[in-house]
Design a protein around this motif. Structure first.
Motif, PDB file in Angstrom:
ATOM      1  N   LYS A 151       0.814  -1.211   0.000  1.00 60.62           N
ATOM      2  CA  LYS A 151       0.000   0.000   0.000  1.00 60.62           C
ATOM      3  C   LYS A 151       0.847   1.261   0.000  1.00 60.62           C
ATOM      4  O   LYS A 151       0.510   2.258  -0.631  1.00 60.62           O
ATOM      5  CB  LYS A 151      -0.930   0.016   1.231  1.00 60.62           C
ATOM      6  CG  LYS A 151      -2.267  -0.636   0.998  1.00 60.62           C
ATOM      7  CD  LYS A 151      -3.160  -0.419   2.205  1.00 60.62           C
ATOM      8  CE  LYS A 151      -4.538  -1.008   1.982  1.00 60.62           C
ATOM      9  NZ  LYS A 151      -5.414  -0.799   3.154  1.00 60.62           N
ATOM     10  N   GLN A 186      -2.484  -1.938  -4.258  1.00 57.74           N
ATOM     11  CA  GLN A 186      -3.340  -2.731  -3.383  1.00 57.74           C
ATOM     12  C   GLN A 186      -3.519  -4.112  -3.993  1.00 57.74           C
ATOM     13  O   GLN A 186      -4.042  -4.250  -5.098  1.00 57.74           O
ATOM     14  CB  GLN A 186      -4.712  -2.074  -3.210  1.00 57.74           C
ATOM     15  CG  GLN A 186      -5.720  -2.899  -2.431  1.00 57.74           C
ATOM     16  CD  GLN A 186      -5.283  -3.160  -0.997  1.00 57.74           C
ATOM     17  OE1 GLN A 186      -5.017  -2.222  -0.241  1.00 57.74           O
ATOM     18  NE2 GLN A 186      -5.183  -4.430  -0.606  1.00 57.74           N
ATOM     19  N   SER A 215      -3.993   1.707  -5.471  1.00 57.77           N
ATOM     20  CA  SER A 215      -4.684   1.857  -4.182  1.00 57.77           C
ATOM     21  C   SER A 215      -5.525   3.129  -4.119  1.00 57.77           C
ATOM     22  O   SER A 215      -6.625   3.124  -3.552  1.00 57.77           O
ATOM     23  CB  SER A 215      -3.680   1.819  -3.030  1.00 57.77           C
ATOM     24  OG  SER A 215      -2.685   2.799  -3.184  1.00 57.77           O
TER      25      SER A 215
END
Length: 330
Positions: A134, A139, A243
């Protein structure tokens, strides 16, 4: 000149309608990968598209681009970070520049079989690796299987580590895999997957490591004499997204995509197991490469030779994570 009230109202209605129409446009999810549609990864990607669009009708449109149509191995991560695509599924070895913990999956003889891999990836420790990147703007969404790796060479004998001493092996770009072959006294050669068949055929390299399905689909068994059923490592992918993009999605869309990904993962991972069983049988029936079965003593010798590799990378990966992976074998 002031417009009549009915004209003002008409303009307001048109503006509102345009706003609603704009919001009604589906969210486009570009899923780029580097293999063919017929592979487990390709099939899982198409299953994800089918499920996501069924769960979120009119809200998302998933566009799958196989065979490096948009971006190849070397460019897809950059494209994801730039927002040019929304999802990719690189092999796990590609993530060691973002987190050293992911090198866990390259440790030789860590997992007994794919069932152990599944147990670990479903555990809290395994899931934590999806979130471990992250800080780099990525992600992880899921782990997708290719299968357990086997070892092959152009030699008649392949039973113990000493049988590969001095031989040249093609590897993916990975510090762990490089150390693995050096520990056996072999010479690792980093090389693109697309170049392996010719390199084996011409003797540029003597051997390679791969799953049954990869070896069969690329016809490696036709240019190798022996394949030892070592099951010494796992070849997996991580489905990953940007992310910032992921966290910016409406909650219902993120939920629907997560559910679709979980179902597509189960589908694709079962397919990977089926493909490997089938392709091992086809390689055996082809009769070009001999499949070498290893005894318990043979496997013990390979494990013993790999101990220095574990010690070398334990600090980067974390002993706690390695221990958690080992527990999955029980």
């Amino acid at each position: 000149m002031r417009l009549p009230l009915k004209h003002i109202l008409a303009c307001a209605v048109l503006a509102f309608g345009a706003t609603v129409a704009a919001h009604a446009q589906p969210i486009v999810v570009k899923f780029s990968h580097v293999v063919a549609d017929k592979t487990p990864k390709g099939q899982a990607s198409l299953k994800f598209k089918e499920l996501a669009e069924a769960k979120l009708p009119g809200k998302v449109q998933v566009q799958v681009f196989p065979n490096s149509q948009l971006f190849g191995d070397g460019k897809e991560m950059e494209a994801l970070l730039l927002g040019d695509v929304q999802m990719i599924a690189p092999s796990l070895s590609k993530f060691d520049r973002y987190t050293k913990k992911i090198q866990l999956f390259d440790l030789p003889f860590l997992f007994d079989d794919m069932a152990a891999v599944d147990r670990f990836q479903a555990s809290a420790a395994g899931k934590s690796l999806l979130d471990s990147i992250k800080g780099r703007g990525l992600q992880g969404l899921a782990f997708w299987h290719n299968g357990m790796k086997q070892l092959s060479t152009n030699k008649d004998k392949l039973e113990r580590p000493e049988d590969v001493k001095g031989l040249k092996f093609r590897i993916q770009a990975s510090d762990v895999l490089e150390a693995q072959f050096r520990a056996m006294g072999a010479n690792p050669q980093k090389m693109a997957f697309s170049e392996v068949y010719q390199a084996l055929q011409t003797g540029v390299v003597d051997g390679q490591e791969n799953t049954w399905s990869n070896m069969y689909s690329q016809k490696f068994h036709e240019v190798q004499k022996t394949i030892a059923e070592t099951n010494h490592g796992v070849l997996d992918y991580m489905v990953v997204t940007n992310s910032k993009w992921w966290e910016g999605l409406p909650a219902d869309v993120r939920k629907g995509l997560s559910e679709a990904m979980a179902e597509a993962t189960e589908y694709g991972n079962k397919l990977a197991g089926d493909f490997n069983e089938r392709d091992k049988k086809l390689i055996s029936e082809a009769g070009k490469a001999r499949i070498q079965q290893l005894t318990k003593d043979d496997v013990a010798a390979w494990r013993k030779a790999m101990e220095p590799v574990w010690k070398k990378f334990e600090g980067d990966i974390g002993k706690d994570l390695i221990d958690a992976a080992l527990k999955s074998n029980q």
